[in-house]
Enzyme design. Sequence first.
Site, PDB file in Angstrom:
ATOM      1  N   CYS A 241       0.966  -1.336  -0.101  1.00  0.00           N
ATOM      2  CA  CYS A 241      -0.034   0.173  -0.157  1.00  0.00           C
ATOM      3  C   CYS A 241       0.982   1.424  -0.039  1.00  0.00           C
ATOM      4  O   CYS A 241       0.460   2.318  -0.465  1.00  0.00           O
ATOM      5  CB  CYS A 241      -1.020   0.052   1.246  1.00  0.00           C
ATOM      6  SG  CYS A 241      -2.302   1.275   1.520  1.00  0.00           S
ATOM      7  N   GLU A 284       5.036   5.299  -7.123  1.00  0.00           N
ATOM      8  CA  GLU A 284       6.298   4.693  -6.727  1.00  0.00           C
ATOM      9  C   GLU A 284       6.379   3.804  -5.799  1.00  0.00           C
ATOM     10  O   GLU A 284       7.321   2.737  -5.844  1.00  0.00           O
ATOM     11  CB  GLU A 284       7.122   6.035  -6.505  1.00  0.00           C
ATOM     12  CG  GLU A 284       6.955   6.465  -4.999  1.00  0.00           C
ATOM     13  CD  GLU A 284       5.700   7.093  -4.742  1.00  0.00           C
ATOM     14  OE1 GLU A 284       4.974   7.141  -3.698  1.00  0.00           O
ATOM     15  OE2 GLU A 284       5.232   7.678  -5.773  1.00  0.00           O
ATOM     16  N   ASP A 285       5.416   3.651  -4.878  1.00  0.00           N
ATOM     17  CA  ASP A 285       5.542   2.603  -3.697  1.00  0.00           C
ATOM     18  C   ASP A 285       5.459   1.251  -4.197  1.00  0.00           C
ATOM     19  O   ASP A 285       6.086   0.424  -4.077  1.00  0.00           O
ATOM     20  CB  ASP A 285       4.399   2.818  -2.702  1.00  0.00           C
ATOM     21  CG  ASP A 285       3.066   3.006  -3.466  1.00  0.00           C
ATOM     22  OD1 ASP A 285       2.850   2.901  -4.713  1.00  0.00           O
ATOM     23  OD2 ASP A 285       2.049   3.165  -2.546  1.00  0.00           O
ATOM     24  N   HIS A 286       4.623   0.965  -5.299  1.00  0.00           N
ATOM     25  CA  HIS A 286       4.335  -0.243  -6.016  1.00  0.00           C
ATOM     26  C   HIS A 286       5.487  -0.681  -6.724  1.00  0.00           C
ATOM     27  O   HIS A 286       5.953  -1.644  -6.793  1.00  0.00           O
ATOM     28  CB  HIS A 286       2.909  -0.241  -6.745  1.00  0.00           C
ATOM     29  CG  HIS A 286       2.853  -1.803  -7.446  1.00  0.00           C
ATOM     30  ND1 HIS A 286       2.357  -2.615  -6.836  1.00  0.00           N
ATOM     31  CD2 HIS A 286       3.038  -1.832  -8.712  1.00  0.00           C
ATOM     32  CE1 HIS A 286       2.509  -3.488  -7.572  1.00  0.00           C
ATOM     33  NE2 HIS A 286       2.799  -3.382  -8.793  1.00  0.00           N
TER      34      HIS A 286
END
Length: 494
Positions: A241, A284-286
């Site tokens: 997430c 960017e997190d994924h």
Amino acid sequence: MPLLMDGLAYAGAIWSLIVFCVQAIGLYQLFRSYSRPPPPPVSPSLTSEDVPHVTVIRPVKGLEPRLYECLISTLQQSYPRDKLSVHLCISSKEDPAYPVLKKVVVEYSATHDVRLFVETEDPLLYGTTGDTRNLGPNPKIRNISHAYREAKGDIIWIIDCNIWVSKGTAGRMVDKLCGFPAGSRPYKFVHQLPLSVDVTPPQDSGVLRTGGGRLDEMFMATTHGKFYSAINTVGVAPCICGKSNMFRKSHLDRLTDPAHNPILPKETATRPRGIDYFSAYICEDHLIGDLLWRSQVPGHGNHGLVFGDLALQPMMNNSVGSYIARRVRWLRVRKWTVLLATLVEPGVESMVCCMAFAHALTTTPWCPNPADWPIPHTWTALWSIWLAAIAVWATLDYVVYHFLHSCRSIEKDADSPDFAQGNELMKRPFGAWILAWIGREILALPIWTRAVLLGTTVTWRGTKFKVRPDQSVVDIPNAGAKSNGIGSTNRKVR
């Protein structure tokens, strides 16, 4: 036509049973892992030279609810102070949250390693040697880039400014990442289960004006919580997430270099390394998690969810419109990163899944002699089964919602805020709960339709972006912020 209907019914039966099984795994893991506080971490009790140094990076944008409590939660960790650096990041001194960050630094700088980074003072982007085009348009990456480059040690913990964590979280995340105690499996990337809590005072409540917080906490504590836990239990695909993530700087720096990572296209060799590599993307997190998942690091597991620790996000005065806009943005930025999962998402929602189940039971000839099948092939039977399935689904959601919001797994003490206590203050009357549940379920399909089929633009951190099929983004001039010119030449990462 009968063959088509039978085919749809068989497909519906298979799909609904898969969804029910995934939910069962998620429910089992939630009740197994969040019923009591997790055991104390091992890493803080190691000898000083064996305790890994952790750099906490907290990007800040605007005055979030309970911002001060959320920020100082990472300064109240039970992790050794000389092994913990906290980097607070903000875009400019004009941001309304800047005084809060200054207050935190003044109060804790004498006893903790806490620094404040201002994007407009980043020498990579501004000043005599800087250039704003050195990074792509992603405002979060631009915000934290300097803090990342100045990190001490190897472990990076990026945690959003609106997230509160309990005191043992840093230690348990380090344990999971590094494989403590000895003999445990280390991971490339670890994260937490996020949970939203609406802290809007009752006297300020209003369905359209402040109901978005109730919808958000309903989504995170029911559908999202069940599937997030299940997918991370099975471990068949990356599912993160981005609220609270930990990884090694050395891994990310090396794996964003095509010379050391064969899965990257050679044309990306001119890009910056580390966190800056992802500045051309809004998701960017994924993408960070996905790159670490797909890249080979011998002896390390892919992703590890730190079961038992919650990443709590307090919310206040969120309108229904803001909830819809946030969900649309969430789906649009992930549409091209996890296309298949996005396309099938309506099928995991209660309304559609239960209809597929009811259609299967009332359409397909499950017995050689249709007269032997106890369920009639009638519309009345279909709607009755659908309503019964919805009722069971809602009952399970009611149970898991209250279970998670009881915060049984949180180590409570005098520093724990009210939204982390799981007390009567945060409990919802059944009437308010069922209205929020019905509202979220009804809105799920229209939100998905608008996000996936009816647009490609998102507004995030005050800037409007166009999301491209190659997962890059370009900021749109004359839409609230000046374009920095980056994005049109970006290539694929995956």
